[in-house]
Motif scaffolding. Structure first.
Motif, PDB file in Angstrom:
ATOM      1  N   LEU A 272       0.667  -1.234  -0.147  1.00  0.00           N
ATOM      2  CA  LEU A 272      -0.073  -0.179  -0.066  1.00  0.00           C
ATOM      3  C   LEU A 272       1.123   1.265  -0.015  1.00  0.00           C
ATOM      4  CD1 LEU A 272      -2.468  -1.125   2.526  1.00  0.00           C
ATOM      5  CD2 LEU A 272      -2.859  -1.472   0.176  1.00  0.00           C
ATOM      6  N   PRO A 273       0.381   2.475  -0.392  1.00  0.00           N
ATOM      7  CA  PRO A 273       1.103   3.584  -0.526  1.00  0.00           C
ATOM      8  C   PRO A 273       1.348   4.101   0.766  1.00  0.00           C
ATOM      9  CG  PRO A 273      -1.114   3.988  -1.497  1.00  0.00           C
ATOM     10  CD  PRO A 273      -0.865   2.653  -0.887  1.00  0.00           C
ATOM     11  N   PHE A 274       2.521   4.913   0.971  1.00  0.00           N
ATOM     12  CA  PHE A 274       2.853   5.322   2.435  1.00  0.00           C
ATOM     13  C   PHE A 274       3.394   6.751   2.257  1.00  0.00           C
ATOM     14  CE2 PHE A 274       6.573   3.660   0.471  1.00  0.00           C
ATOM     15  CZ  PHE A 274       7.804   4.342   0.896  1.00  0.00           C
ATOM     16  N   ILE A 275       3.446   7.262   3.747  1.00  0.00           N
ATOM     17  CA  ILE A 275       3.839   8.776   3.843  1.00  0.00           C
ATOM     18  C   ILE A 275       5.496   8.666   4.454  1.00  0.00           C
ATOM     19  CG2 ILE A 275       3.427  10.827   5.147  1.00  0.00           C
ATOM     20  CD1 ILE A 275       0.351   9.967   5.352  1.00  0.00           C
ATOM     21  N   VAL A 276       6.171   9.422   3.675  1.00  0.00           N
ATOM     22  CA  VAL A 276       7.438   9.960   4.396  1.00  0.00           C
ATOM     23  C   VAL A 276       7.254  11.094   5.142  1.00  0.00           C
ATOM     24  CG1 VAL A 276      10.001  10.650   3.986  1.00  0.00           C
ATOM     25  CG2 VAL A 276       8.811   8.742   2.400  1.00  0.00           C
TER      26      VAL A 276
ATOM     27  N   SER B 259       4.182   1.492  -2.703  1.00  0.00           N
ATOM     28  CA  SER B 259       4.965   0.304  -1.921  1.00  0.00           C
ATOM     29  C   SER B 259       6.482   0.193  -2.632  1.00  0.00           C
ATOM     30  CB  SER B 259       4.599  -1.164  -2.120  1.00  0.00           C
ATOM     31  OG  SER B 259       5.299  -1.864  -1.334  1.00  0.00           O
ATOM     32  N   GLY B 260       7.466   0.280  -1.692  1.00  0.00           N
ATOM     33  CA  GLY B 260       8.965   0.151  -2.116  1.00  0.00           C
ATOM     34  C   GLY B 260       9.391   1.079  -2.627  1.00  0.00           C
ATOM     35  N   TYR B 261       8.926   2.134  -2.450  1.00  0.00           N
ATOM     36  CA  TYR B 261       9.568   3.683  -3.092  1.00  0.00           C
ATOM     37  C   TYR B 261       9.389   3.583  -4.665  1.00  0.00           C
ATOM     38  CZ  TYR B 261      11.144   5.374   1.389  1.00  0.00           C
ATOM     39  OH  TYR B 261      11.211   5.623   2.784  1.00  0.00           O
ATOM     40  N   THR B 262       8.559   2.723  -5.121  1.00  0.00           N
ATOM     41  CA  THR B 262       8.529   2.503  -6.720  1.00  0.00           C
ATOM     42  C   THR B 262       8.204   3.793  -7.440  1.00  0.00           C
ATOM     43  OG1 THR B 262       7.788   0.311  -6.396  1.00  0.00           O
ATOM     44  CG2 THR B 262       7.576   1.174  -8.534  1.00  0.00           C
ATOM     45  N   THR B 263       7.182   4.395  -6.850  1.00  0.00           N
ATOM     46  CA  THR B 263       6.634   5.621  -7.804  1.00  0.00           C
ATOM     47  C   THR B 263       6.303   6.839  -6.707  1.00  0.00           C
ATOM     48  OG1 THR B 263       5.711   4.352  -9.378  1.00  0.00           O
ATOM     49  CG2 THR B 263       4.701   6.632  -9.295  1.00  0.00           C
ATOM     50  N   LEU B 264       6.656   8.113  -6.920  1.00  0.00           N
ATOM     51  CA  LEU B 264       6.298   9.097  -5.888  1.00  0.00           C
ATOM     52  C   LEU B 264       4.926   9.755  -6.578  1.00  0.00           C
ATOM     53  CD1 LEU B 264       6.967  11.426  -3.909  1.00  0.00           C
ATOM     54  CD2 LEU B 264       7.842  12.919  -5.893  1.00  0.00           C
ATOM     55  N   LEU B 265       3.753   9.494  -5.532  1.00  0.00           N
ATOM     56  CA  LEU B 265       2.732   9.759  -6.042  1.00  0.00           C
ATOM     57  C   LEU B 265       2.465  11.236  -5.819  1.00  0.00           C
ATOM     58  CD1 LEU B 265       1.012   6.899  -4.261  1.00  0.00           C
ATOM     59  CD2 LEU B 265       1.373   7.059  -6.764  1.00  0.00           C
ATOM     60  N   GLY B 266       3.085  11.948  -4.974  1.00  0.00           N
ATOM     61  CA  GLY B 266       3.132  13.435  -4.852  1.00  0.00           C
ATOM     62  C   GLY B 266       3.760  13.819  -3.652  1.00  0.00           C
ATOM     63  N   GLU B 267       4.004  15.381  -3.738  1.00  0.00           N
ATOM     64  CA  GLU B 267       4.502  16.072  -2.429  1.00  0.00           C
ATOM     65  C   GLU B 267       3.515  16.949  -2.057  1.00  0.00           C
ATOM     66  OE1 GLU B 267       8.533  17.681  -2.771  1.00  0.00           O
ATOM     67  OE2 GLU B 267       8.931  16.321  -4.040  1.00  0.00           O
ATOM     68  N   VAL B 268       3.254  16.975  -0.742  1.00  0.00           N
ATOM     69  CA  VAL B 268       2.108  17.943  -0.393  1.00  0.00           C
ATOM     70  C   VAL B 268       2.615  18.735   1.082  1.00  0.00           C
ATOM     71  CG1 VAL B 268       0.144  16.460  -1.252  1.00  0.00           C
ATOM     72  CG2 VAL B 268       1.195  16.070   1.026  1.00  0.00           C
TER      73      VAL B 268
ATOM     74  N   GLU C 147      -3.258  16.418   3.639  1.00  0.00           N
ATOM     75  CA  GLU C 147      -2.899  16.296   2.302  1.00  0.00           C
ATOM     76  C   GLU C 147      -2.489  14.830   1.921  1.00  0.00           C
ATOM     77  OE1 GLU C 147      -2.736  20.792   0.445  1.00  0.00           O
ATOM     78  OE2 GLU C 147      -1.155  19.981   1.534  1.00  0.00           O
ATOM     79  N   ALA C 148      -1.451  14.737   2.834  1.00  0.00           N
ATOM     80  CA  ALA C 148      -0.637  13.284   2.681  1.00  0.00           C
ATOM     81  C   ALA C 148      -1.458  12.260   3.056  1.00  0.00           C
ATOM     82  CB  ALA C 148       0.648  13.476   3.461  1.00  0.00           C
ATOM     83  N   ALA C 149      -2.377  12.053   3.861  1.00  0.00           N
ATOM     84  CA  ALA C 149      -3.242  11.238   4.293  1.00  0.00           C
ATOM     85  C   ALA C 149      -4.443  10.936   3.144  1.00  0.00           C
ATOM     86  CB  ALA C 149      -4.024  11.596   5.494  1.00  0.00           C
TER      87      ALA C 149
ATOM     88  N   HIS D  51      -5.014   6.675  -3.615  1.00  0.00           N
ATOM     89  CA  HIS D  51      -4.360   5.629  -4.239  1.00  0.00           C
ATOM     90  C   HIS D  51      -4.190   4.350  -3.532  1.00  0.00           C
ATOM     91  CE1 HIS D  51      -2.594   9.276  -6.087  1.00  0.00           C
ATOM     92  NE2 HIS D  51      -2.444   8.488  -7.139  1.00  0.00           N
ATOM     93  N   LEU D  52      -5.283   3.981  -2.563  1.00  0.00           N
ATOM     94  CA  LEU D  52      -5.412   2.717  -2.225  1.00  0.00           C
ATOM     95  C   LEU D  52      -6.107   1.860  -3.273  1.00  0.00           C
ATOM     96  CD1 LEU D  52      -6.993   3.336   1.211  1.00  0.00           C
ATOM     97  CD2 LEU D  52      -4.769   2.469   0.712  1.00  0.00           C
TER      98      LEU D  52
END
Length: 115
Positions: free
Chosen positions: A66-70, A81-90, A95-97, A103-104
């Motif tokens: 599943l997607p996650f937040i840094v 998952s796995g830092y494969t794709t950056l979905l966005g910076e907020v 906004e991150a949540a 993207h679930l």
């Protein structure tokens, strides 16, 4: 360090900052807990991130897909998952949540993802 045995206990430990348990960015924890779909997943803070698992961690696998937040922002980054794709910076934890929720994957085997 013992892990919480189930999803509600894991969230309670994070929100109450229970000593001896994994902790994460309090602002990110509160923002993600406010999202019903994320509240139905196991929160897993680790190494400056907040990941979401479909069930409590076990030796059988954590279903880390599943997607996650840094944390540590702003900006807050959301990755697949796995830092494969950056979905966005907020700029905010809220906004991150919301970005994670957006993207679930749709998954009929996991009621928490279909609320």
């Amino acid at each position: 360090m013992p892990e919480a045995p189930d999803i509600p206990t894991a969230w309670r430990h994070l929100l109450e900052r229970t000593p001896g348990t994994r902790q994460g960015d309090p602002l990110v924890i509160e923002a993600t807990h406010a999202q019903p779909k994320l509240r139905g997943l196991y929160p897993w803070p680790s190494h400056g991130t907040l990941k979401f698992l479909r069930s409590a961690p076990s030796s059988a696998g954590n279903h880390d897909d599943l997607p996650f937040i840094v944390s540590g922002g702003p900006p807050y980054k959301v990755y697949t998952s796995g830092y494969t794709t950056l979905l966005g910076e907020v700029t905010t934890p809220e906004e991150a949540a919301a970005l994670v929720v957006a993207h679930l994957p749709g998954d009929r085997d996991s009621p928490a993802l279909d609320e």
